[in-house]
Design a protein around this motif. Sequence first.
Motif, mmCIF file in Angstrom:
data_model
loop_
_atom_site.group_PDB
_atom_site.id
_atom_site.type_symbol
_atom_site.label_atom_id
_atom_site.label_comp_id
_atom_site.label_asym_id
_atom_site.label_seq_id
_atom_site.Cartn_x
_atom_site.Cartn_y
_atom_site.Cartn_z
ATOM 1 N N ARG A 173 15.966 -14.922 94.401
ATOM 2 C CA ARG A 173 14.678 -15.454 94.886
ATOM 3 C C ARG A 173 13.906 -15.776 93.325
ATOM 4 N NH1 ARG A 173 11.612 -11.257 98.424
ATOM 5 N NH2 ARG A 173 12.302 -10.023 97.030
ATOM 6 N N SER A 174 12.992 -16.795 93.668
ATOM 7 C CA SER A 174 12.435 -17.225 92.293
ATOM 8 C C SER A 174 11.145 -16.663 91.885
ATOM 9 C CB SER A 174 12.075 -18.746 92.351
ATOM 10 O OG SER A 174 11.222 -18.951 93.565
ATOM 11 N N SER A 175 10.763 -15.554 92.509
ATOM 12 C CA SER A 175 9.581 -14.934 92.156
ATOM 13 C C SER A 175 9.686 -13.222 92.310
ATOM 14 C CB SER A 175 8.295 -15.509 92.903
ATOM 15 O OG SER A 175 8.432 -15.085 94.112
ATOM 16 N N THR A 176 9.003 -12.634 91.640
ATOM 17 C CA THR A 176 9.164 -11.185 92.104
ATOM 18 C C THR A 176 7.805 -10.842 92.790
ATOM 19 O OG1 THR A 176 7.736 -11.103 89.892
ATOM 20 C CG2 THR A 176 10.164 -10.662 89.949
ATOM 21 N N VAL A 177 7.762 -9.608 93.465
ATOM 22 C CA VAL A 177 6.683 -9.218 94.288
ATOM 23 C C VAL A 177 6.081 -8.050 93.646
ATOM 24 C CG1 VAL A 177 6.297 -8.186 96.574
ATOM 25 C CG2 VAL A 177 8.058 -10.116 96.205
ATOM 26 N N ALA A 178 4.910 -7.735 93.706
ATOM 27 C CA ALA A 178 3.871 -6.853 93.033
ATOM 28 C C ALA A 178 3.857 -5.774 94.204
ATOM 29 C CB ALA A 178 2.516 -7.243 92.743
ATOM 30 N N VAL A 179 4.502 -4.407 93.670
ATOM 31 C CA VAL A 179 4.634 -3.636 94.763
ATOM 32 C C VAL A 179 3.542 -2.414 94.385
ATOM 33 C CG1 VAL A 179 6.091 -1.335 95.399
ATOM 34 C CG2 VAL A 179 6.929 -3.603 95.089
ATOM 35 N N GLU A 180 2.755 -1.625 95.362
ATOM 36 C CA GLU A 180 2.061 -0.609 95.243
ATOM 37 C C GLU A 180 2.161 0.196 96.132
ATOM 38 O OE1 GLU A 180 -3.047 0.030 94.907
ATOM 39 O OE2 GLU A 180 -1.996 -1.860 94.555
ATOM 40 N N VAL A 181 2.042 1.500 95.628
ATOM 41 C CA VAL A 181 2.480 2.623 96.767
ATOM 42 C C VAL A 181 1.440 4.015 96.117
ATOM 43 C CG1 VAL A 181 4.066 4.343 97.556
ATOM 44 C CG2 VAL A 181 4.893 1.806 97.028
ATOM 45 N N ARG A 182 0.872 4.448 97.329
ATOM 46 C CA ARG A 182 -0.180 5.591 97.058
ATOM 47 C C ARG A 182 1.014 6.925 97.242
ATOM 48 N NH1 ARG A 182 -3.902 4.384 99.884
ATOM 49 N NH2 ARG A 182 -5.038 3.148 98.004
ATOM 50 N N VAL A 183 1.241 7.736 96.568
ATOM 51 C CA VAL A 183 1.935 8.833 96.726
ATOM 52 C C VAL A 183 0.931 10.323 96.709
ATOM 53 C CG1 VAL A 183 3.942 10.361 95.813
ATOM 54 C CG2 VAL A 183 3.846 7.734 95.549
ATOM 55 N N GLU A 184 1.135 11.210 97.424
ATOM 56 C CA GLU A 184 0.640 12.332 97.615
ATOM 57 C C GLU A 184 1.211 13.574 96.865
ATOM 58 O OE1 GLU A 184 -2.502 12.364 99.369
ATOM 59 O OE2 GLU A 184 -1.984 10.376 99.972
ATOM 60 N N ALA A 185 1.163 13.068 95.505
ATOM 61 C CA ALA A 185 1.725 14.161 94.507
ATOM 62 C C ALA A 185 1.132 13.896 93.148
ATOM 63 C CB ALA A 185 3.277 14.014 94.483
ATOM 64 N N GLY A 186 1.050 14.868 92.317
ATOM 65 C CA GLY A 186 0.339 14.567 90.877
ATOM 66 C C GLY A 186 1.046 13.379 90.004
ATOM 67 N N ALA A 187 0.589 13.000 89.293
ATOM 68 C CA ALA A 187 0.931 11.639 88.610
ATOM 69 C C ALA A 187 2.097 12.122 87.739
ATOM 70 C CB ALA A 187 0.153 10.941 87.683
ATOM 71 N N ASP A 188 1.894 13.525 86.806
ATOM 72 C CA ASP A 188 2.888 13.895 85.997
ATOM 73 C C ASP A 188 4.234 14.251 86.855
ATOM 74 O OD1 ASP A 188 1.023 13.864 83.972
ATOM 75 O OD2 ASP A 188 0.601 15.838 84.137
ATOM 76 N N GLU A 189 4.157 14.926 88.145
ATOM 77 C CA GLU A 189 5.423 15.280 88.885
ATOM 78 C C GLU A 189 5.992 13.699 89.088
ATOM 79 O OE1 GLU A 189 6.430 16.730 93.034
ATOM 80 O OE2 GLU A 189 4.366 17.146 92.326
ATOM 81 N N VAL A 190 5.271 12.868 89.630
ATOM 82 C CA VAL A 190 6.034 11.499 89.997
ATOM 83 C C VAL A 190 6.463 10.928 88.853
ATOM 84 C CG1 VAL A 190 5.634 9.183 90.998
ATOM 85 C CG2 VAL A 190 4.661 11.629 92.082
#
Length: 333
Positions: free
Chosen positions: A235-252
């Motif tokens: 595909r000629s374009s990329t897609v912006a992905v955004e996901v909210r995770v119920e865990a600490g940023a350092d762990e993820v």
Amino acid sequence: MADTGNRTLRLLSLMQSRRHWAGGELADRLGVSLRTLRRDVDRLRELGYPVEARPGLDGGYRLAPGVALPPLVLDDDEAVALTVGLQAAAQTAVAGMAESSVRALAKVVQVLPARLRRRADALRAVTTTAAWSGEETVDPAALVTVAQACRDTERLRFGYAPAGGEPGERLVEPFRLVALGRRWYLVAYDLDRGAWRTFRLDRLTDPGSTGARFAPRALPGGDAEAFVREGVGVRSSTVAVEVRVEAGADEVRRSIGQWMTVEPDGPGRCTVRTLSDDLSWPAFAVGRLDAEFTVVAPLELRELVGAWGERFGRAAARAADGSRVTAPADAPR
């Protein structure tokens, strides 16, 4: 004059290794007087390095941020670490990092002394880098050779095994390296076939520059990335992905920070963002986390996760013989 030049390089290396130096300590490290140190500092300023001086008992010198990145002076250990680090970064899936790493690696390898190159190769040989998937990897040395041939407009010879075709030797005029998804491609003019071609670097062996220079040809359309995308059907374009995770940023971040941007979003929560032309790999990345998550965007990723969930649920409820599995009455729901 040679001693002055060597001392200036030594001074630059010291100032790049620490944020602040007391004048007396810096002079002692160089074995010169404070007056000579001031002259050496002025010489650095004339070369464009923004050296700041602070008078007083707690005064000294510091290398301030400039408007452009100045040449860096590295000691042996730093040069080896930089080379190995760039080799690893050249195979990363972070958008934009791989191509920049190869360009930087080509510059470093070109000036690296043979003794340091042997140390870097030895360290890389005993170091294992976990791959994102089972896909083929590219030898960083091959990446450097191809990148230098592109930069220097030198004809390149290599072995190539196309999918479904007979392996053979190719003689090409290299044009650009393109990092697409988690693969590298070379756009080049194939001299034997008289046409522009796209070559996957994981199918390329023993690349070597012939030393023969050439006048660059005009690529049809002028866009190497578009040429590769059209050739491989991406595909000629990329897609912006955004996901909210119920865990600490350092762990993820420890789990997927190499491939995605992870930002804190309150206590025990973070937001994961990336760009992708294949939604299956971000779905897998967040799905393997031991945490609840919500797909913010795009809608296609939400639908993909839902379809995967339904299919996995059917698989979990199906016995090996195809019959349904009945859960015990006291099984958790």
